[in-house]
Design a protein around this motif. Structure first.
Motif, PDB file in Angstrom:
ATOM      1  N   VAL A   9       2.088  -3.358  -8.736  1.00  0.00           N
ATOM      2  CA  VAL A   9       1.595  -2.745  -6.867  1.00  0.00           C
ATOM      3  C   VAL A   9       1.679  -4.035  -6.164  1.00  0.00           C
ATOM      4  CG1 VAL A   9       0.920  -0.230  -7.641  1.00  0.00           C
ATOM      5  CG2 VAL A   9      -0.697  -2.706  -7.453  1.00  0.00           C
ATOM      6  N   TYR A  10       1.425  -5.371  -7.050  1.00  0.00           N
ATOM      7  CA  TYR A  10       1.579  -6.690  -6.076  1.00  0.00           C
ATOM      8  C   TYR A  10       1.167  -7.833  -6.751  1.00  0.00           C
ATOM      9  CZ  TYR A  10      -0.373  -9.865  -2.310  1.00  0.00           C
ATOM     10  OH  TYR A  10      -0.520 -11.036  -1.744  1.00  0.00           O
ATOM     11  N   SER A  11       2.238  -8.631  -6.362  1.00  0.00           N
ATOM     12  CA  SER A  11       2.945 -10.559  -6.887  1.00  0.00           C
ATOM     13  C   SER A  11       2.313 -11.125  -5.736  1.00  0.00           C
ATOM     14  CB  SER A  11       3.764  -9.923  -7.303  1.00  0.00           C
ATOM     15  OG  SER A  11       4.770  -9.847  -6.741  1.00  0.00           O
ATOM     16  N   LEU A  16      -4.943 -14.207  -3.539  1.00  0.00           N
ATOM     17  CA  LEU A  16      -3.531 -13.520  -2.567  1.00  0.00           C
ATOM     18  C   LEU A  16      -4.502 -12.025  -3.442  1.00  0.00           C
ATOM     19  CD1 LEU A  16      -0.494 -14.544  -0.758  1.00  0.00           C
ATOM     20  CD2 LEU A  16      -3.584 -14.047   0.887  1.00  0.00           C
ATOM     21  N   VAL A  17      -3.866 -12.214  -5.387  1.00  0.00           N
ATOM     22  CA  VAL A  17      -4.006 -12.321  -5.591  1.00  0.00           C
ATOM     23  C   VAL A  17      -5.600 -11.485  -6.115  1.00  0.00           C
ATOM     24  CG1 VAL A  17      -4.023 -11.164  -8.839  1.00  0.00           C
ATOM     25  CG2 VAL A  17      -1.600 -11.910  -7.500  1.00  0.00           C
ATOM     26  N   PHE A  56      -1.252  -4.554 -11.529  1.00  0.00           N
ATOM     27  CA  PHE A  56      -0.952  -3.311 -11.945  1.00  0.00           C
ATOM     28  C   PHE A  56      -1.758  -2.530 -12.517  1.00  0.00           C
ATOM     29  CE2 PHE A  56       2.449  -6.379 -14.833  1.00  0.00           C
ATOM     30  CZ  PHE A  56       3.040  -5.726 -14.267  1.00  0.00           C
ATOM     31  N   VAL A  57      -1.915  -1.535 -12.065  1.00  0.00           N
ATOM     32  CA  VAL A  57      -2.825  -0.152 -11.955  1.00  0.00           C
ATOM     33  C   VAL A  57      -2.384   0.552 -12.431  1.00  0.00           C
ATOM     34  CG1 VAL A  57      -3.222  -0.872  -9.770  1.00  0.00           C
ATOM     35  CG2 VAL A  57      -1.954   0.733  -9.876  1.00  0.00           C
ATOM     36  N   HIS A  58      -3.081   1.953 -13.631  1.00  0.00           N
ATOM     37  CA  HIS A  58      -2.773   3.271 -14.060  1.00  0.00           C
ATOM     38  C   HIS A  58      -1.841   3.577 -13.061  1.00  0.00           C
ATOM     39  CE1 HIS A  58      -3.273   6.828 -16.998  1.00  0.00           C
ATOM     40  NE2 HIS A  58      -3.101   5.111 -17.356  1.00  0.00           N
ATOM     41  N   ILE A  68      -4.226   0.650  -0.409  1.00  0.00           N
ATOM     42  CA  ILE A  68      -4.925  -0.242  -0.438  1.00  0.00           C
ATOM     43  C   ILE A  68      -4.689  -1.569  -0.490  1.00  0.00           C
ATOM     44  CG2 ILE A  68      -7.187  -1.879  -1.671  1.00  0.00           C
ATOM     45  CD1 ILE A  68      -7.870   1.391  -2.994  1.00  0.00           C
ATOM     46  N   VAL A  69      -3.724  -1.485  -1.401  1.00  0.00           N
ATOM     47  CA  VAL A  69      -2.386  -2.693  -1.072  1.00  0.00           C
ATOM     48  C   VAL A  69      -1.933  -2.911  -0.020  1.00  0.00           C
ATOM     49  CG1 VAL A  69      -0.511  -4.199  -1.682  1.00  0.00           C
ATOM     50  CG2 VAL A  69      -2.393  -2.663  -3.475  1.00  0.00           C
TER      51      VAL A  69
END
Length: 82
Positions: A9-11, A16-17, A56-58, A68-69
């Protein structure tokens, strides 16, 4: 072909992470953080991606996590443009 139960969902960089991770956890979503650079360093290889991480998320929590991201990204963009 294998399918994963998790979706990226993000990198970004560590700072930031960490912000994204904290916001997800505050809403009850437990992310998995993947750090290829650190894995390569521990294995004895050099890495050009040092400090670059992926969140990563489920898949069951994907829609909530993406919202949220997006919120965190827009907050980060608004503070950087001030």
């Amino acid at each position: 072909m294998s399918t994963s139960e998790y979706t990226k969902v993000y990198s970004g960089n560590f700072i930031l992470v960490t912000r994204v991770k904290d916001e997800l956890e505050a809403k009850g979503i437990i992310p998995i953080i993947k750090d290829e650079g650190e894995s390569q360093r521990l294995a004895g290889y050099g890495s050009l991606n040092q400090g670059f991480q992926e969140v990563f998320v489920h898949n069951d929590e994907l829609n909530n996590a993406l919202a949220i991201v997006e919120q965190v990204k827009s907050e980060m963009e608004s503070t950087s443009s001030e």
